[in-house]
Design a protein around this motif. Structure first.
Motif, PDB file in Angstrom:
ATOM      1  N   CYS A   2     -87.865 -28.959 -12.114  1.00 27.81           N
ATOM      2  CA  CYS A   2     -88.193 -29.913 -13.149  1.00 27.81           C
ATOM      3  C   CYS A   2     -87.981 -31.326 -12.643  1.00 27.81           C
ATOM      4  N   VAL A   3     -88.821 -32.230 -13.069  1.00 27.96           N
ATOM      5  CA  VAL A   3     -88.636 -33.639 -12.821  1.00 27.96           C
ATOM      6  C   VAL A   3     -88.278 -34.267 -14.144  1.00 27.96           C
ATOM      7  N   VAL A   4     -87.161 -34.952 -14.209  1.00 30.94           N
ATOM      8  CA  VAL A   4     -86.646 -35.447 -15.483  1.00 30.94           C
ATOM      9  C   VAL A   4     -87.343 -36.738 -15.861  1.00 30.94           C
ATOM     10  N   PRO A   5     -87.994 -36.793 -17.018  1.00 30.23           N
ATOM     11  CA  PRO A   5     -88.634 -38.021 -17.460  1.00 30.23           C
ATOM     12  C   PRO A   5     -87.608 -39.030 -17.941  1.00 30.23           C
ATOM     13  N   LYS A   6     -88.026 -40.274 -17.976  1.00 32.45           N
ATOM     14  CA  LYS A   6     -87.127 -41.317 -18.475  1.00 32.45           C
ATOM     15  C   LYS A   6     -87.247 -41.370 -19.990  1.00 32.45           C
ATOM     16  N   SER A   7     -86.269 -40.818 -20.680  1.00 26.94           N
ATOM     17  CA  SER A   7     -86.295 -40.790 -22.135  1.00 26.94           C
ATOM     18  C   SER A   7     -84.864 -40.635 -22.631  1.00 26.94           C
ATOM     19  N   ASN A   8     -84.711 -40.489 -23.938  1.00 25.15           N
ATOM     20  CA  ASN A   8     -83.383 -40.315 -24.509  1.00 25.15           C
ATOM     21  C   ASN A   8     -82.846 -38.916 -24.312  1.00 25.15           C
ATOM     22  N   PHE A   9     -83.679 -38.016 -23.845  1.00 27.82           N
ATOM     23  CA  PHE A   9     -83.252 -36.667 -23.564  1.00 27.82           C
ATOM     24  C   PHE A   9     -83.551 -36.345 -22.118  1.00 27.82           C
ATOM     25  N   THR A  10     -82.745 -35.461 -21.550  1.00 34.05           N
ATOM     26  CA  THR A  10     -83.016 -35.022 -20.185  1.00 34.05           C
ATOM     27  C   THR A  10     -83.011 -33.517 -20.128  1.00 34.05           C
ATOM     28  N   LEU A  11     -83.872 -32.989 -19.349  1.00 36.92           N
ATOM     29  CA  LEU A  11     -83.863 -31.558 -19.085  1.00 36.92           C
ATOM     30  C   LEU A  11     -83.015 -31.372 -17.847  1.00 36.92           C
ATOM     31  N   MET A  28     -80.942 -24.659 -18.938  1.00 34.66           N
ATOM     32  CA  MET A  28     -79.975 -25.537 -19.566  1.00 34.66           C
ATOM     33  C   MET A  28     -80.611 -26.162 -20.795  1.00 34.66           C
ATOM     34  N   ALA A  29     -79.842 -26.341 -21.833  1.00 35.85           N
ATOM     35  CA  ALA A  29     -80.387 -26.918 -23.052  1.00 35.85           C
ATOM     36  C   ALA A  29     -80.763 -28.368 -22.827  1.00 35.85           C
ATOM     37  N   VAL A  30     -81.769 -28.839 -23.558  1.00 33.27           N
ATOM     38  CA  VAL A  30     -82.099 -30.255 -23.547  1.00 33.27           C
ATOM     39  C   VAL A  30     -80.970 -30.984 -24.261  1.00 33.27           C
ATOM     40  N   GLY A 390     -92.386 -22.622 -16.991  1.00 28.18           N
ATOM     41  CA  GLY A 390     -90.975 -22.774 -17.301  1.00 28.18           C
ATOM     42  C   GLY A 390     -90.590 -22.035 -18.572  1.00 28.18           C
ATOM     43  N   VAL A 391     -89.348 -21.558 -18.613  1.00 29.06           N
ATOM     44  CA  VAL A 391     -88.874 -20.832 -19.789  1.00 29.06           C
ATOM     45  C   VAL A 391     -88.411 -21.802 -20.867  1.00 29.06           C
ATOM     46  N   VAL A 392     -88.441 -21.338 -22.090  1.00 31.62           N
ATOM     47  CA  VAL A 392     -87.876 -22.066 -23.229  1.00 31.62           C
ATOM     48  C   VAL A 392     -86.783 -21.181 -23.803  1.00 31.62           C
ATOM     49  N   GLU A 549     -88.865 -31.966 -27.538  1.00 33.50           N
ATOM     50  CA  GLU A 549     -88.636 -32.856 -26.397  1.00 33.50           C
ATOM     51  C   GLU A 549     -89.014 -32.146 -25.095  1.00 33.50           C
ATOM     52  N   LEU A 550     -88.707 -30.868 -25.005  1.00 34.92           N
ATOM     53  CA  LEU A 550     -89.086 -30.092 -23.831  1.00 34.92           C
ATOM     54  C   LEU A 550     -90.606 -30.003 -23.712  1.00 34.92           C
ATOM     55  N   PHE A 551     -91.284 -29.788 -24.830  1.00 34.65           N
ATOM     56  CA  PHE A 551     -92.746 -29.749 -24.823  1.00 34.65           C
ATOM     57  C   PHE A 551     -93.324 -31.079 -24.332  1.00 34.65           C
ATOM     58  N   LEU A 552     -92.714 -32.167 -24.761  1.00 34.74           N
ATOM     59  CA  LEU A 552     -93.211 -33.486 -24.365  1.00 34.74           C
ATOM     60  C   LEU A 552     -93.030 -33.732 -22.866  1.00 34.74           C
ATOM     61  N   THR A 553     -91.942 -33.233 -22.284  1.00 30.80           N
ATOM     62  CA  THR A 553     -91.786 -33.392 -20.844  1.00 30.80           C
ATOM     63  C   THR A 553     -92.896 -32.635 -20.116  1.00 30.80           C
TER      64      THR A 553
END
Length: 561
Positions: A2-11, A28-30, A390-392, A549-553
């Motif tokens: 995964c590549v972590v986007p710049k947002s208020n949440f991180t994967l 790991m949970a968002v 990727g799994v959810v 948030e995961l869907f948006l990443t």
């Protein structure tokens, strides 16, 4: 990966199956940025389901065009170095615009303006709460008329599919909870989705080994006599018939024409070798031995530890190929160094073989990746091994609330390739024939939609390039590798296939890539699916937000394979 986007949440971490083979995965949970990471118990995280032993497949994907306004460029999901979509040739924008379409759906913008108008006038395909009468009637018959998840599944079904099910006595069973074997039962929505896929699969070829004549016969709907005639031809004659046949002239006429042609003994084209050998066997050996265009470049997508690219480089070097290899990973080099102590040595080995290694590459967004400028129409071979979105946490890969990501991954991948694969170029996608995330029909349907013809399905264990060091593609690779897993090798390897395609553009504008609509937040909150059925109130709302948030990443260029 995964590549972590710049947002208020991180994967913080996404642990995936062994390229579509491991039974359970860890994700790991968002979490909010800065919060401590808490690893989820692997038995509390549902990964890929056991394969379903079915021979055919077919998917009817819902195409929901979203009207674009004048400010569309500001909303295009992009990573830091992406080009602006206006800087990309118009005929290469569709895969990127597919991501835009998904982002608009996820951000709720598709719920207003034109889409709202469609709902008011009764446009049932618009993705609203209303269903076509026949769909609603069938749900009512099953006492599921108000089941949010079942309605979501029905929205993506065609009326013809619904009629085929309605004409039988089949009905979904109520959810019964955990089974005696320890597995969780399936919800009515999951059962309906699985039934619909089986109905669609009736229009597809088998998921297992499928030779070149079988694939050609299936494509053109030939009869038994034509099939028999093709299987008796020499290599030269079989190639000629397959190249020239367009449905206008008969197979018998082309066979007669082919037999009058003399072999080109002085030719330097690989496909002209072994002209008088049995055609079916020879063409099968071409695909298994990877006897590809020696002059064309090759592209490898999503090669986590780059060992497949190494295997390909050694193979091409031994055959004297002069075309270069472009090997890509989804991860950055920094992440790879944490997982693979040998990665720098691997990269150097590839570069010594004149390969180019690129990191942080999304295979569905090649058109806006500046590093691929100048590579248009260059690739004669493309490889993507065991793709997976990727799994959810809390959902099986085959659950309709998350499976849309796998379907869309393949449609956007093949559409992205159109601008970079040369006419007649080959694309090979390895996958398990029973995978429920990226199903084999997702691969074949997506290829067909972008004018890549299915030419053969080869068992993975018969493929020349099978002997690379497969990986999990996540943090587990830092401590252990799956290469010596005897259970996997004995129980799963025989089901792995290499689905082979040839790019044959017609010159006409192809259909738009088909995009499966994701569930809405309301769908998640008002249903009892997966682990969400165990949650209520604020806990459920928070988890639904994390899933979104995961869907948006995902639509921002994070397609994990």
């Amino acid at each position: 990966a995964c590549v972590v986007p710049k947002s208020n949440f991180t994967l913080s971490d996404c642990r995936l199956p062994l390229r579509g083979t491991a039974r359970f995965s860890v994700c790991m949970a968002v979490k909010p940025k800065g919060a401590p990471a808490q690893e989820i118990d692997p038995w509390d995280t549902l990964g890929e389901e056991e394969p379903v032993e079915e021979e055919d497949d077919g998917l009817h994907l819902l195409d929901l065009p979203v009207p674009l306004d004048e400010e569309v460029e500001e909303d295009v999901p992009r990573r830091e170095d992406d080009l602006d979509v206006e800087d990309v040739a118009e005929d290469m924008r569709e895969a990127v615009e597919g991501s835009l379409q998904l982002k608009r759906m996820l951000s709720g913008r598709s719920d207003d303006s034109e889409l709202s108008k469609k709902r008011k006038v009764g446009d049932f395909s618009a993705g609203g709460d209303r269903l076509e009468p026949e769909k609603q009637q069938l749900l009512n018959r099953w006492n599921l008329g108000m089941d949010r998840a079942a309605r979501y599944v029905m929205q993506a079904a065609s009326v013809e599919e619904v009629r085929r099910i309605a004409g039988t006595s089949w009905r979904p069973m109520p959810y019964t909870g955990p089974q005696p074997n320890g597995k969780d039962g399936k919800s009515p929505a999951e059962q309906i989705n699985e039934k619909l896929m089986r109905v669609r699969e009736e229009d597809f070829c088998p998921s297992s080994s499928f030779d070149v004549v079988s694939a050609f016969r299936f494509k053109w709907k030939l009869n038994v006599e034509d099939d028999k005639a093709l299987r008796q031809l020499t290599h030269k004659d079989l190639r000629h018939v397959m190249k020239e046949f367009d449905g206008m002239r008969s197979i018998a006429e082309l066979v007669e024409e082919a037999q009058e042609l003399m072999p080109n003994e002085d030719g330097d084209v690989t496909e002209e070798a072994a002209a008088e050998k049995p055609g079916l066997i020879t063409m099968g050996r071409f695909n298994r031995l990877e006897l590809i265009d020696p002059n064309a470049d090759a592209l490898v997508i999503g090669d986590a530890n780059l060992t497949f690219a190494q295997c390909l480089a050694r193979h091409r070097e031994a055959l004297g190929h002069v075309g270069r290899i472009v090997a890509t990973t989804f991860e950055t080099i920094e992440i790879l160094r944490e997982r693979y102590a040998e990665i720098d040595k691997t990269v150097k080995d590839l570069e010594d073989k004149n390969a180019e290694v690129l990191h942080n590459v999304d295979g569905t967004r090649l058109a806006v990746d500046p590093r691929f400028q100048g590579m248009e129409g260059k690739f004669g071979a493309v490889y993507y091994n065991f793709p997976h979105a990727g799994v959810v946490q809390g959902f099986f890969d085959g659950h309709p609330f998350v499976r849309w990501r796998h379907e869309n991954l393949m449609h956007l991948f093949f559409r992205a390739l159109r601008g970079f694969v040369k006419h007649g170029g080959l694309v090979k996608v390895s996958s398990n024939s029973g995978a429920t995330g990226v199903r084999y029909t997702d691969i074949i349907a997506a290829a067909h939609n972008s004018e890549f013809s299915h030419i053969e399905t080869v068992p993975f264990l018969e493929w020349q390039l099978r002997s690379y060091n497969r990986s999990y593609g996540d943090r587990r690779d830092a401590n252990r590798r799956p290469g010596e897993n005897e259970i996997y090798k004995n129980q799963r390897a025989h089901s792995d296939m290499v689905y082979s395609f040839k790019y044959e553009p017609s010159g006409d504008t192809p259909p738009k890539p088909l995009i499966r609509r994701p569930p809405t937040k309301e769908d998640l909150l008002k249903s009892s699916e997966g682990k969400l059925r165990q949650m209520t109130g604020e806990h459920k709302a928070r988890r639904a937000e994390e899933i979104y948030e995961l869907f948006l990443t995902y639509v921002q260029g994070i397609h994990v394979g």
